[in-house]
Design a protein around this motif. Sequence first.
Motif, PDB file in Angstrom:
ATOM      1  N   GLN A 177      34.726 105.885   4.274  1.00  0.00           N
ATOM      2  CA  GLN A 177      35.186 105.079   3.140  1.00  0.00           C
ATOM      3  C   GLN A 177      34.835 105.819   1.860  1.00  0.00           C
ATOM      4  O   GLN A 177      33.700 106.276   1.701  1.00  0.00           O
ATOM      5  CB  GLN A 177      34.540 103.699   3.142  1.00  0.00           C
ATOM      6  N   ARG A 213      21.914  98.461   3.324  1.00  0.00           N
ATOM      7  CA  ARG A 213      23.078  98.666   4.184  1.00  0.00           C
ATOM      8  C   ARG A 213      23.557 100.119   4.168  1.00  0.00           C
ATOM      9  O   ARG A 213      24.704 100.387   4.524  1.00  0.00           O
ATOM     10  CB  ARG A 213      24.212  97.715   3.773  1.00  0.00           C
ATOM     11  N   PRO A 236      30.885 100.759   6.544  1.00  0.00           N
ATOM     12  CA  PRO A 236      31.361 100.009   5.382  1.00  0.00           C
ATOM     13  C   PRO A 236      32.484  99.024   5.719  1.00  0.00           C
ATOM     14  O   PRO A 236      33.008  98.996   6.840  1.00  0.00           O
ATOM     15  CB  PRO A 236      31.842 101.106   4.427  1.00  0.00           C
ATOM     16  N   THR A 237      32.848  98.232   4.742  1.00  0.00           N
ATOM     17  CA  THR A 237      33.803  97.134   4.893  1.00  0.00           C
ATOM     18  C   THR A 237      35.092  97.590   5.562  1.00  0.00           C
ATOM     19  O   THR A 237      35.728  98.549   5.138  1.00  0.00           O
ATOM     20  CB  THR A 237      34.124  96.532   3.515  1.00  0.00           C
ATOM     21  N   PRO A 284      32.448  95.101  -2.284  1.00  0.00           N
ATOM     22  CA  PRO A 284      31.716  96.334  -2.571  1.00  0.00           C
ATOM     23  C   PRO A 284      31.952  96.770  -4.009  1.00  0.00           C
ATOM     24  O   PRO A 284      33.047  96.584  -4.548  1.00  0.00           O
ATOM     25  CB  PRO A 284      32.309  97.342  -1.577  1.00  0.00           C
ATOM     26  N   ASN A 297      28.557 103.270  -3.734  1.00  0.00           N
ATOM     27  CA  ASN A 297      29.280 102.054  -3.380  1.00  0.00           C
ATOM     28  C   ASN A 297      28.307 101.085  -2.720  1.00  0.00           C
ATOM     29  O   ASN A 297      27.791 101.364  -1.631  1.00  0.00           O
ATOM     30  CB  ASN A 297      30.436 102.398  -2.425  1.00  0.00           C
ATOM     31  N   LEU A 325      27.524  97.841  -0.794  1.00  0.00           N
ATOM     32  CA  LEU A 325      28.253  96.913   0.073  1.00  0.00           C
ATOM     33  C   LEU A 325      27.903  95.463  -0.269  1.00  0.00           C
ATOM     34  O   LEU A 325      26.826  95.180  -0.795  1.00  0.00           O
ATOM     35  CB  LEU A 325      27.924  97.206   1.536  1.00  0.00           C
ATOM     36  N   THR A 366      28.342 107.073   7.379  1.00  0.00           N
ATOM     37  CA  THR A 366      27.538 106.171   6.562  1.00  0.00           C
ATOM     38  C   THR A 366      26.712 107.001   5.590  1.00  0.00           C
ATOM     39  O   THR A 366      26.476 108.198   5.808  1.00  0.00           O
ATOM     40  CB  THR A 366      26.597 105.301   7.414  1.00  0.00           C
TER      41      THR A 366
END
Length: 578
Positions: A305, A422, A427-428, A505, A532, A534, A439
Amino acid sequence: MNHQSIDRRTLFKGAAALTLAQAFPSWARSGTAGLRPESGTLSGDRIALTVGESHFSTGGRSAHAITINGTLPAPLIRLKEGQHVRLAVTNNLKEDTSIHWHGLIVPFQMDGVPGISFPGIRPGETFTYDFPIRQYGTYWYHSHSGMQEAMGHYGPIVIDPAGADPVQSDREHVIVLSDWSPVHPHVQLKRLKQSGGYYNMQRQTLAGLLAGKDQSLQERVDWGKMRMDPTDISDVTGATYSYLINGHGTPENWTGLFAPGERVRLRIVNASAMTNFNVRLPGLAMTVVQCDGQHVQPVETDEFQIGIAETYDVIVRPTEATAYGLIAEAIDRSGLVRATLAPRIGMAAPIPALRERPLLTMKDMGMDMSGMDMGQGGVIDLSRPASSGSGGHSMKMLDPSVAPQVPMGPGVASLSAMPADRTADRPTGLEDVGHRVLTYAELRSLEPNQDTRKPTRSLVIHLTANMERYMWSFDGVKLSDGADPIAFRHMERVRVTLINDTMMPHPIHLHGHFFELVTGDADHNPRKHTVNVLPGGKVSFDLTADALGDWAFHCHMLMHMHAGMMRVVTVRAGEDAA
């Protein structure tokens, strides 16, 4: 007559193709062989840029645009570490403009933020940015005036290292991701203030309930009592946006060439106004080698992401003479853009179907049940406000280090009861995909960090909102409401913890500095300028306040910043510090 007619049709078709090609700088045109000296990049010690009005069309949508040197994206600026550059920016608009050099370490007067570091560039005037190049890597530039960035005012920057580049490749392509709407961003913002879910066309339905794809009936009731929507993931969506790669939508099929067996470097920039993307190349593994312009230890993945304003450099090695799709999918799955990597012009990779849209969970609300007081008999009545008394549910703040000092007013709908670190979470939208997902916890700086002093103090900042009323802030206070500057002493070492009290986010950007994201290895924590955060999560970074001056600090979702999620960071020498 027939022969002449065919010739005329061919001529008109060729002219249309030429017009389309001229709409893009040469580096961004489809069929490019990659960055070359003849790629039309701007380089040298003196560079001229002109901001003006243009017209832009994609996917059947057409509207007014704000461009630099007449193209969207803007020209690629290629510089070298150690040089000095003067960039003369002329404003041909009827309104003020500016350019911020995103991620570049420059004197604060050259940072390009009106009202903080300089007055802006008035219509008809030229302002010359003048600064040394102190770094290398992949960066970008964009307007910090109004919401011009959403209308095309953005472009990439590539800075070559003074010495040998540890990243070796046979070919490189710049990939600029963006979102485009024919609806003016100020109109979008007005609509969102009228209804926070104006562009959300993916709400839960009865059919989804019956098919078992959405929440259960009881879950819907519980979320309804909290007046929260688990599909509220992106404010502005594919309902109005066309998603672009180098200014091309999926039908235009931007194509970058390769020869089988080559190591191909993709310099990926997310220049969107409001869209976080999930990026993948089906059939090709990606090796991440740089993040936010900083080298990282190579890590192989299948998807990542990229938050708004982040950059990632990846190496891919296609071995077959086939077309590979470069897919950037909006995290709410409301749309995607497909480009193609291919050995020759004219090939097109498959367009994948949109994956099932994600639903937010209690973890995204900062209610991680594994670390919470579950109340009487393990049952929590979420329709009641949190409190320590018998009148409310018993979800207590079990982590005193993040105890909120946030004014609770109309602009703060909720605070995360138990925000979690997180950085190791997928991620989302990527929580359940069946392949590798990058990640933050996997990122390690390639070179040891220069300042590994322990922080002398800690600072907690809450990312706050009333999403239904479309109000955004830090610690419950909008910049326009007289928020005090965040003050640092020059060269002090501070641990900053960002707590996301919202269900979206937020890519948070600090101007003028890099910071080390705390992931557990102080010597090799990744250095970033944008992180970013989350939903329902917290992120910590260690900052050495090494740049004197006043700096912007904000969410890079353009409308969140415009609506108030922004502060000024001020760095002063000892006796001048607050």
